[in-house]
Design an enzyme around this catalytic site. Sequence first.
Site, short mmCIF file in Angstrom:
data_model
loop_
_atom_site.label_atom_id
_atom_site.label_comp_id
_atom_site.label_asym_id
_atom_site.label_seq_id
_atom_site.Cartn_x
_atom_site.Cartn_y
_atom_site.Cartn_z
N ASP A 1 -36.81 33.71 7.19
CA ASP A 1 -38.34 34.12 6.79
C ASP A 1 -38.76 33.11 5.92
O ASP A 1 -40.02 33.27 5.53
CB ASP A 1 -37.97 35.40 5.80
CG ASP A 1 -37.01 35.30 4.65
OD1 ASP A 1 -36.25 34.29 4.71
OD2 ASP A 1 -36.89 36.08 3.70
N GLU B 1 -27.16 26.35 12.32
CA GLU B 1 -27.69 24.80 11.72
C GLU B 1 -26.92 23.68 11.81
O GLU B 1 -27.55 22.53 11.85
CB GLU B 1 -28.13 25.33 10.03
CG GLU B 1 -29.34 26.37 10.18
CD GLU B 1 -28.81 27.96 10.01
OE1 GLU B 1 -27.60 28.01 10.11
OE2 GLU B 1 -29.43 28.64 9.68
N HIS C 1 -33.38 36.18 -2.49
CA HIS C 1 -32.25 35.88 -1.49
C HIS C 1 -32.05 34.62 -1.17
O HIS C 1 -33.27 33.78 -1.18
CB HIS C 1 -32.10 36.93 -0.23
CG HIS C 1 -33.49 36.73 0.54
ND1 HIS C 1 -34.48 37.27 0.36
CD2 HIS C 1 -33.77 35.82 1.50
CE1 HIS C 1 -35.67 36.80 0.97
NE2 HIS C 1 -35.25 36.39 1.99
N GLY D 1 -16.71 10.87 11.88
CA GLY D 1 -15.54 11.22 12.55
C GLY D 1 -15.33 12.95 12.46
O GLY D 1 -14.34 13.48 12.08
N ASP E 1 -10.29 20.38 23.73
CA ASP E 1 -10.43 21.82 23.48
C ASP E 1 -10.22 22.42 22.28
O ASP E 1 -10.84 23.22 21.71
CB ASP E 1 -9.09 22.42 24.17
CG ASP E 1 -7.79 21.77 23.83
OD1 ASP E 1 -7.65 20.87 23.31
OD2 ASP E 1 -6.59 22.42 24.43
N GLY F 1 -4.50 21.75 22.11
CA GLY F 1 -4.58 21.62 20.68
C GLY F 1 -5.29 20.36 20.07
O GLY F 1 -5.62 19.75 20.90
#
Lengths: 599, 599
Positions: free
Chosen positions: A34, A57, A121, A425, A468, A498
């Site tokens: 907004d 973002e 806010h 990194g 992954d 992993g």
Amino acid sequence: MGSIRDVLTLPLAAYLWRRIRQLGVQSVMGVPGDMNLELLDYIDQVDGLSWVGNANELNAAYAADGYSRVKGCPGVLVTTMGVGELSALNGVAGAYTENVKLIHIVGTTGMRAQKSRAMIHHCLGPNPDHRVYSAISDSVRTAHCWLDDVNTAPGEIDRVLRECYLHSLPVYIFVPMDFVHVPIPAALIEEPVDLKPKTDYEACISAINAVIEMIEASSVPSIIVDALVHRFGASDVLNQLLDQLEIPTFTTPMGKSIVSENKPYFYGVYNGQVSLPGIAKAIETNSDLVIDVGFIHSDSNTGGHSRNFSSQARSILVAADYVQVGHARYDNVYLVEFLTGLSETLSTYPLTRLPGQRRAFTIPNPPIPTDVTAKHITQSWIWKRIGAMAGPGDIIIGESGTAQFGFSDAMFKPGVQYITQIYFGSIGYSVPACFGAAVAQLESEAWADAQALNDRARRGRTILVVGDGSLQLTVQEIGTMVKKGLRNVIIMVINNNGYTIERAIHGPEQGYNDIATWNHQLLLSAFGAKDGEVNSRVVDTKEAFEEAISSQEYTDLNSIQLLEVIMDKMDVPWRLQAQIDLINERNAKIKKQSQKTCR
Amino acid sequence: MGSIRDVLTLPLAAYLWRRIRQLGVQSVMGVPGDMNLELLDYIDQVDGLSWVGNANELNAAYAADGYSRVKGCPGVLVTTMGVGELSALNGVAGAYTENVKLIHIVGTTGMRAQKSRAMIHHCLGPNPDHRVYSAISDSVRTAHCWLDDVNTAPGEIDRVLRECYLHSLPVYIFVPMDFVHVPIPAALIEEPVDLKPKTDYEACISAINAVIEMIEASSVPSIIVDALVHRFGASDVLNQLLDQLEIPTFTTPMGKSIVSENKPYFYGVYNGQVSLPGIAKAIETNSDLVIDVGFIHSDSNTGGHSRNFSSQARSILVAADYVQVGHARYDNVYLVEFLTGLSETLSTYPLTRLPGQRRAFTIPNPPIPTDVTAKHITQSWIWKRIGAMAGPGDIIIGESGTAQFGFSDAMFKPGVQYITQIYFGSIGYSVPACFGAAVAQLESEAWADAQALNDRARRGRTILVVGDGSLQLTVQEIGTMVKKGLRNVIIMVINNNGYTIERAIHGPEQGYNDIATWNHQLLLSAFGAKDGEVNSRVVDTKEAFEEAISSQEYTDLNSIQLLEVIMDKMDVPWRLQAQIDLINERNAKIKKQSQKTCR
């Protein structure tokens, strides 16, 4: 009496976006909120400028980074004060560390709310200082401005854009909601922003002469090409200069793909002790002069700080804003200007000794991997294979992790751009950076030409290679690729179950190196791609991989393709293992020494 | 001569995790990285403590926030210096603004690298200060420490944990890699950390007396219950006190679900001019005393700052660390201690006037929505319906956007907890917060009891309500829910085709309020859920919605369910529209006034 032009005005936001368009920017990343909506209204009013709209973002910042690396102009992102601004911070920090031009525009509360410290806010706590976030980003930018004064605002925008270019670093522009529409003189937009550094020409000439003298005096010089050459837009002039010099040339891991790797003077990647056999010796022992151009001496760009040159007296450093020749330093000498001046000087006064004499190194062939005959897809095979599949106009994005270490072994054809974030990194970088790079690629003239000629094979492709584990951090940007209808993207997901790079460092079987088990074959479809499942494949052998990348869907790419590549969870590139071994060895030595000291 | 206990040691990391376990923490959020891996090794060694592992660091912070809100103890997250630390920042900022206890533990480079300012990955630029990130988070924490001195480290940990509780705010603990294993005296762990504030008891007694006196002198008092009551763990004592007082009670939007809403003295949500008819008048005009307990006076918690009380002389403020009675302020009087003292005093010396006389308000029935007969799912219907479906033990998470405005109209049964992030208002919060809340729910005794009795209907459910726009920011945390095998989660995706709240504010048809069109029905499966498609449904009528939520899969929840709720993109809750109208009106007035002043 003023002319009609003196009385014409345009809204501040229009000025901002037209200035940004003048830099070459065509796409603006970000997330609406907004406090920035009215600012966004002005984007599409500028010819050739479009709003993109990312999934979040952080992704927007990474995307702007990838966009900048391909296009050369700054990447631009818009966020909302606090919530969006902070979410993007890590992406901006990465751009800062890796010298990527970024313009982060933040829509903030209006001045009245700021002055009364209203609890709006997105603010922090009671009696909030609305500008607290501006201080937070101080360490990850080179300049910033607040557009809160109609008289200074245009000048402030110009100043900040100039700083962005001078240092090739991120800048911030804060726009209070109530300043979006304020009128400023339209004539101001006509004078372009001066983006050139103020070179000390005498110092530059002295540096050029000193460098030529030192090269002429050396028997076996060598050149190391690093990332800042790319960041300051000096790649073309550098390649021209290399053709003039024909001095043995190496790149760092971060400098990879800047130099045409098919040149006879190109020897490969120098990364301290973590280099292929013969490379470190050629530079460190056999060269009597090392020219280090556009360097970033971070750990994984120098084999864990394991470079071991002889003496400063026999080295030349070409930095962003100075040149050091032996012990003499020449300040306010800038990369592009210096390299251009050196190249021009050599055109008029060629070196007196033939460059050919300087091609002195015999580098042994790389060792043959022990698993060379494996049918399954191995670390020792895949990076070279992906490198070989890329042609002119293609972009390869390698994620932090095994890809980053592996790609130093790939040979890239001229015209292939390789993007990776080695110094910072930050895992997750590559997916949104791929999106930004792909958008920039579609905006390029080369792509438009190939498209006009219906020459599908020559249209560049953006090839993402992501593990992954890293994929999970920023996966939703695949949705933005689909939304924008990109059809120049291949997503390769290395599925090795992993965080393999971390297993290699510590805790190979620890639970914290496991990740959620996704169904990668459904990702494209879930993110809205038509024929998503048709365009998703999984391969676990070299043969199947070959089949996929040589299929027409990949060679004449016309929609996003996802290729899931199954690999062993404990297989790692030799370079990663070598760097880990080197650091462990060093730490053990330090520990031993400190124990001795304590006795 | 020391005892054997004086010579026993334990590693610093073990001390840290045992301290954290002592606070009641059972799950640690975060993302592994090479600078925190050895720190993570110690987590599972502590009885009852487990590593979770989130999809990214922002999500980990949000998850820790949700976990804390349900469990009452701090949420804990571990990140890596720079890359992970900054990615989490926005989540920590939200916890700061909303007074949620968080412990953010950052694994950093070792001291040697810090001192030499080595260019290690994750650092900023050349000659990097490795502690630059620590300064960045200064505004979003109440305390921090560096565990870089073996003598002070245990005391520093204890100090920081205490500060976390005193202010109910985030704290940071930085752990250099080389200090993870250093031995510290084991005996230190046995003395628990003192988490209680140092109350000024005389001031507290004076405040209690002043408050009782003022209540007795008033004819029509009313109480507003707000968020800090929950954050400081005062919900139980407050409800006990309300039963003693029976004074008309209201909550703010952020305070919703703290008070038992079925009590005869409960009147609903007070949100300034953005309240149901009669509510504002009851407090602002008809009450002669307003007691504001645990307040956060942010815009969307006060109807855009549209509260309009009469005079300070007739108000009582109960803050986190002081009580203000009319013009007299009592410092170092803390929320829990004060409410407990007041309740105990009233048990011994009841009010002389009957509380019943104070039930003076007649609030009209809420107006009947014009679209009450609609068959499709409307904003005027859904929030009350979701409220009604939740039973004791259930948790509802409402995302920023229409859900947040809508849920003020819902009536929650006692034992339902409602979680939302109104002051900070960061979209994307709800998905990871839902994960954290659901983990905490599974750890609760009530859940374990119901499970032991195989009383499925009484096992609490965590019900997430998120818009299709907000979902995109943090969607991958659904994968973590699947990884952890959660079976207590219902995900309701309000699919209204983009950022509806922003369409209502500005640019209803602007492209920047559009989002990527995902196939929500595939999300569970893509993120690895077995039977993901079976457990995903889409509904677009009230009837279909009813059918879904009354199905056995929902009432006896035993696996994650995803319910996609199709709604009109321009339909908004009346409260959202009312607040927008109010702010636009105010801005127009200001503009008009400033134009007058300029003439």
